[in-house]
Design an enzyme around this catalytic site. Structure first.
Site, PDB file in Angstrom:
ATOM      1  N   ASP A 189      50.051  42.876  41.654  1.00 22.68           N
ATOM      2  CA  ASP A 189      49.216  42.568  42.602  1.00 22.68           C
ATOM      3  C   ASP A 189      49.333  41.226  43.000  1.00 22.68           C
ATOM      4  O   ASP A 189      49.153  41.013  44.213  1.00 22.68           O
ATOM      5  CB  ASP A 189      47.784  42.442  41.736  1.00 22.68           C
ATOM      6  CG  ASP A 189      47.469  43.683  41.060  1.00 22.68           C
ATOM      7  OD1 ASP A 189      47.904  44.796  41.758  1.00 22.68           O
ATOM      8  OD2 ASP A 189      46.677  43.675  39.975  1.00 22.68           O
ATOM      9  N   ARG A 200      51.128  32.844  33.283  1.00 19.88           N
ATOM     10  CA  ARG A 200      49.884  32.522  32.811  1.00 19.88           C
ATOM     11  C   ARG A 200      49.172  33.631  32.205  1.00 19.88           C
ATOM     12  O   ARG A 200      49.656  35.032  32.744  1.00 19.88           O
ATOM     13  CB  ARG A 200      49.089  32.070  34.003  1.00 19.88           C
ATOM     14  CG  ARG A 200      49.445  30.726  34.539  1.00 19.88           C
ATOM     15  CD  ARG A 200      48.528  30.175  35.711  1.00 19.88           C
ATOM     16  NE  ARG A 200      49.269  29.213  36.216  1.00 19.88           N
ATOM     17  CZ  ARG A 200      49.362  29.103  37.543  1.00 19.88           C
ATOM     18  NH1 ARG A 200      48.962  29.916  38.390  1.00 19.88           N
ATOM     19  NH2 ARG A 200      50.221  28.168  38.004  1.00 19.88           N
TER      20      ARG A 200
HETATM   21  O1  RIB Z   1      47.500  45.518  38.102  1.00 22.15           O
HETATM   22  C1  RIB Z   1      46.704  45.139  37.004  1.00 22.15           C
HETATM   23  C2  RIB Z   1      45.053  45.805  36.979  1.00 22.15           C
HETATM   24  O2  RIB Z   1      45.204  46.915  36.863  1.00 22.15           O
HETATM   25  C3  RIB Z   1      44.259  45.053  36.054  1.00 22.15           C
HETATM   26  O3  RIB Z   1      43.571  44.052  36.706  1.00 22.15           O
HETATM   27  C4  RIB Z   1      43.347  46.243  35.956  1.00 22.15           C
HETATM   28  O4  RIB Z   1      42.021  45.945  35.927  1.00 22.15           O
HETATM   29  C5  RIB Z   1      44.056  47.333  36.397  1.00 22.15           C
HETATM   30  O5  RIB Z   1      43.387  47.807  37.307  1.00 22.15           O
END
Ligand code: RIB
Length: 309
Positions: free
Chosen positions: A252, A285
């Site tokens: 992400d 982190r």
């Molecule tokens: O990519 C990590 C995310 O995947 C986490 O924050 C969890 O909520 C899932 O959606």
């Protein structure tokens, strides 16, 4: 310039332990935390902290977990105008286990409110989506809403970036509307049938996406780094060596930093570097959204790794 991220908010319930339990086993863990997560939200937070103008669209239940999202976005100074809420739905949750020895994770995500985005909800966001420079998507909302948003953005000429996580099949007519796809190696395998273990495999998988009509391809490869191909040029960037404590949300972070750079007008390969740097900083982190780095931190590691060009 602006990014619209249409995706999931999830409360992450995270335990840390030495190793993972096997089926039927109970083990003692060392700590527990809960906080904001969800792939859509994490990517929006990453892009926002990296300096982009981001509007995040999701749906929450009217419950204590939904309040965690609203409190967090307000504290971050993020736009909450398109955070939808619906009585009777539950805010989505994830159970996350982090292995302290490897920094690896295992996740079960339960999608509720953000998996119930209606046609009317999408219509409320039509103008917002049409006016975006970049539409950023993942696979944690209901697919009928996702396909409607893709159609609106495609007709309006908005650049669509799809991070197909968690992996799920995508119909060819939808794939043809995607400008940039950013799977990891396992998602790339699900979508192309090609097992991706090295740069040559990544090239073959990328060519398969291009044949389906996608314009550019990025494949994140974990310890091997990140790969990009635009049909002419390709590049495999090695992983930046850092002390990892928690890899949850690294993909992400990558997508948020990558989208920020594209939105700022950088080319695919420069954006790949920003994604790589943002992902590397996030694993130093604990947690997901709270672990996203600031623009200052990104610029510092970028300069140390790639120079100032
Ligand atoms: O990519 C990590 C995310 O995947 C986490 O924050 C969890 O909520 C899932 O959606």
């Amino acid at each position: 310039m602006s990014i619209v991220d249409f995706g999931s908010f999830v409360v992450d319930l995270t335990s840390r332990s030495k190793g993972f339990p096997v089926p039927g086993q109970t083990i003692l863990g060392n700590s527990f935390r809960y906080g904001p997560g969800g792939k859509g939200s994490n990517q929006a937070v990453a892009a926002h902290r990296a300096g982009a103008d981001v509007t995040f669209v999701t749906k929450l239940g009217k419950d204590a977990f939904g309040q965690i999202a609203l409190d967090f976005y307000r504290k971050e100074g993020m736009n909450t105008d398109y955070i939808l809420e619906e009585e009777g739905l539950s805010t989505s949750v994830a159970q996350i286990m982090v292995d302290e020895e490897s920094a690896q994770n295992a996740i079960i995500v339960i999608i509720d409110a953000c998996g119930k985005i209606s046609e009317q909800d999408v219509e409320k966001c039509r103008k917002l989506v049409e006016s975006a420079n970049i539409l950023l998507l993942q696979h944690e909302i209901n697919m009928d809403a996702q396909y409607r948003v893709i159609d609106i953005a495609h007709r309006a000429g908005v650049r669509i970036v799809l991070n197909p996580a968690p992996a799920a099949p995508i119909p060819d007519e939808i794939m043809a509307k995607i400008d940039i796809v950013t799977p990891n190696e396992t998602e790339a395998e699900v979508l192309t049938g090609i097992h991706v273990a090295n740069a040559a495999d990544a090239r073959r998988a990328a060519e398969c996406f291009l044949k389906k009509g996608v314009r550019q391809v990025v494949i994140t490869l974990g310890a091997m780094g990140a790969y990009a191909f635009d049909g002419v040029r390709e590049e495999l960037l090695p992983r930046i060596p850092v002390e990892a404590v928690d890899t949850t949300g690294a993909g992400d972070a990558f997508n948020g930093g990558f989208a920020m750079a594209l939105d700022a007008g950088m080319d695919l390969f420069t954006a790949l570097r920003y994604g790589n740097v943002t992902g590397a900083l996030s694993v130093t982190r604990y947690g997901t959204a709270p672990a996203m780095p600031t623009r200052e931190e990104i610029d510092r590691l970028y300069a140390a790794t790639y120079g100032t060009k």
